[in-house]
Design an enzyme around this catalytic site. Structure first.
Site, PDB file in Angstrom:
ATOM      1  NE  ARG A 254      41.886  45.173  49.532  1.00  9.54           N
ATOM      2  CZ  ARG A 254      42.466  44.105  48.987  1.00  9.54           C
ATOM      3  NH1 ARG A 254      42.521  43.980  47.690  1.00  9.54           N
ATOM      4  NH2 ARG A 254      42.993  43.154  49.740  1.00  9.54           N
TER       5      ARG A 254
ATOM      6  N   GLY B   9      40.416  41.930  45.264  1.00  8.45           N
ATOM      7  CA  GLY B   9      40.966  42.923  44.352  1.00  8.45           C
ATOM      8  C   GLY B   9      40.066  43.372  43.223  1.00  8.45           C
TER       9      GLY B   9
ATOM     10  CG  ASP C 183      45.987  44.488  49.121  1.00 10.18           C
ATOM     11  OD1 ASP C 183      46.014  43.765  48.097  1.00 10.18           O
ATOM     12  OD2 ASP C 183      46.357  44.097  50.232  1.00 10.18           O
TER      13      ASP C 183
ATOM     14  CD  GLU D  88      41.964  37.727  39.913  1.00 11.77           C
ATOM     15  OE1 GLU D  88      41.836  38.864  40.375  1.00 11.77           O
ATOM     16  OE2 GLU D  88      42.538  36.823  40.521  1.00 11.77           O
ATOM     17  CG  ASP D  89      42.863  42.412  41.278  1.00  8.92           C
ATOM     18  OD1 ASP D  89      42.782  41.177  41.121  1.00  8.92           O
ATOM     19  OD2 ASP D  89      43.460  42.916  42.241  1.00  8.92           O
TER      20      ASP D  89
ATOM     21  CG  PHE E 243      53.738  45.854  44.749  1.00  6.67           C
ATOM     22  CD1 PHE E 243      53.467  44.496  44.861  1.00  6.67           C
ATOM     23  CD2 PHE E 243      53.048  46.748  45.563  1.00  6.67           C
ATOM     24  CE1 PHE E 243      52.536  44.031  45.782  1.00  6.67           C
ATOM     25  CE2 PHE E 243      52.110  46.294  46.486  1.00  6.67           C
ATOM     26  CZ  PHE E 243      51.865  44.931  46.585  1.00  6.67           C
ATOM     27  CB  VAL E 244      50.199  48.203  40.277  1.00  2.08           C
ATOM     28  CG1 VAL E 244      51.173  48.664  39.218  1.00  2.08           C
ATOM     29  CG2 VAL E 244      49.695  46.803  39.976  1.00  2.08           C
TER      30      VAL E 244
ATOM     31  CE  LYS F  85      53.131  43.133  38.496  1.00  2.00           C
ATOM     32  NZ  LYS F  85      53.626  43.025  39.908  1.00  2.00           N
TER      33      LYS F  85
ATOM     34  CG  ASP G 177      51.994  38.980  39.609  1.00  2.00           C
ATOM     35  OD1 ASP G 177      52.938  38.859  38.822  1.00  2.00           O
ATOM     36  OD2 ASP G 177      52.140  39.505  40.730  1.00  2.00           O
TER      37      ASP G 177
HETATM   38  C1  PRP Z   1      45.964  39.115  44.046  1.00  2.00           C
HETATM   39  C2  PRP Z   1      45.102  39.574  42.900  1.00  2.00           C
HETATM   40  C3  PRP Z   1      44.835  38.297  42.126  1.00  2.00           C
HETATM   41  C4  PRP Z   1      46.093  37.494  42.363  1.00  2.00           C
HETATM   42  C5  PRP Z   1      46.970  37.539  41.157  1.00  2.00           C
HETATM   43  O1  PRP Z   1      45.160  38.616  45.058  1.00  2.00           O
HETATM   44  O2  PRP Z   1      43.909  40.165  43.357  1.00  2.00           O
HETATM   45  O3  PRP Z   1      43.726  37.596  42.631  1.00  2.00           O
HETATM   46  O4  PRP Z   1      46.759  38.094  43.488  1.00  2.00           O
HETATM   47  O5  PRP Z   1      48.205  36.966  41.397  1.00  2.00           O
HETATM   48  P1  PRP Z   1      48.738  35.599  40.773  1.00  2.00           P
HETATM   49  O6  PRP Z   1      48.501  35.640  39.288  1.00  2.00           O
HETATM   50  O7  PRP Z   1      50.192  35.667  41.138  1.00  2.00           O
HETATM   51  O8  PRP Z   1      48.040  34.469  41.456  1.00  2.00           O
HETATM   52  P2  PRP Z   1      45.615  38.541  46.610  1.00  2.00           P
HETATM   53  O9  PRP Z   1      46.068  37.150  46.944  1.00  2.00           O
HETATM   54  O10 PRP Z   1      46.588  39.635  46.903  1.00  2.00           O
HETATM   55  O11 PRP Z   1      44.243  38.779  47.347  1.00  2.00           O
HETATM   56  P3  PRP Z   1      43.313  40.103  47.279  1.00  2.00           P
HETATM   57  O12 PRP Z   1      42.641  40.114  45.921  1.00  2.00           O
HETATM   58  O13 PRP Z   1      42.342  39.897  48.382  1.00  2.00           O
HETATM   59  O14 PRP Z   1      44.184  41.325  47.484  1.00  2.00           O
END
Ligand code: PRP
Length: 174
Positions: A165, A44, A159, A99-100, A152-153, A131, A103
């Site tokens: 993405r 992400g 993604d 990080e993106d 949900f963004v 968030k 959550d």
């Molecule tokens: C997403 C996002 C963060 C994480 C945040 O990754 O990129 O890394 O979730 O969520 P959290 O605070 O609830 O742990 P994802 O597992 O979707 O993988 P991706 O980055 O490959 O899309």
């Protein structure tokens, strides 16, 4: 993207302006270090990291680790899978984790715990989005681009089942 299913939450212009501000703040705070190890959390954060480092005025090396917990779901599985972190040297390094989205907090807290075992000289966390309404594991980033409500963004690296993405802005489902 203004389709029936999505609407823009944070425009490309707002993203770029805020990222330049974050980079200025980080560069000021970490001024004087000999090298910054920027760790992009894939997938992400790939676009955010690429834009952020181009505004940093610090000597950098860029590393990548892979963390995943959502798979093709919209809610976290609770199990954070990490890859590639074992091959990177963190001991004595000044680390900036990028990080993106923060959550539930599970991913960043797992990464920080894992990397701290290698005794970095310092570790800072920069997240584009936070968030807080979804937090399960208490976690606060040192640098945050935008606080967002419980939507949900997608876009700008984020993604939905591996789609969207590539969008240059953050979008939310209608
Ligand atoms: C997403 C996002 C963060 C994480 C945040 O990754 O990129 O890394 O979730 O969520 P959290 O605070 O609830 O742990 P994802 O597992 O979707 O993988 P991706 O980055 O490959 O899309």
């Amino acid at each position: 993207m203004e389709s029936l299913a999505h609407k823009e939450l944070i425009s490309a212009e707002r993203l770029q302006k805020r990222i330049a501000e974050l980079a200025r703040e980080i560069s000021g705070d970490l001024k004087g270090i000999d090298l910054l190890t920027v760790v992009c959390v894939l997938k992400g954060a790939f676009i955010f990291t690429a834009d952020l480092v181009r505004h940093l005025s610090l000597p950098c090396r860029i590393e990548f680790i892979r963390a995943s917990s959502y798979g093709d779901r919209r809610t976290s599985s609770g199990q954070v899978k990490l890859e590639h972190h074992e091959t990177i040297e963190f001991e004595g390094q000044h680390v900036l984790l990028v990080e993106d989205i923060l959550d539930t907090g599970r991913t960043l807290s797992r990464i920080v715990t894992e990397l701290e075992q290698q005794h970095p000289a310092s570790m800072h966390v920069c997240t584009l989005l936070d968030k807080p309404s979804h937090r399960i594991v208490p976690f606060e980033a040192h640098y945050t681009g935008f606080m967002i409500p419980d939507h949900f963004v997608v876009g700008y690296g984020l993604d939905a089942d591996e789609q969207y993405r590539e969008l240059p802005f953050i979008s939310v489902e209608n």
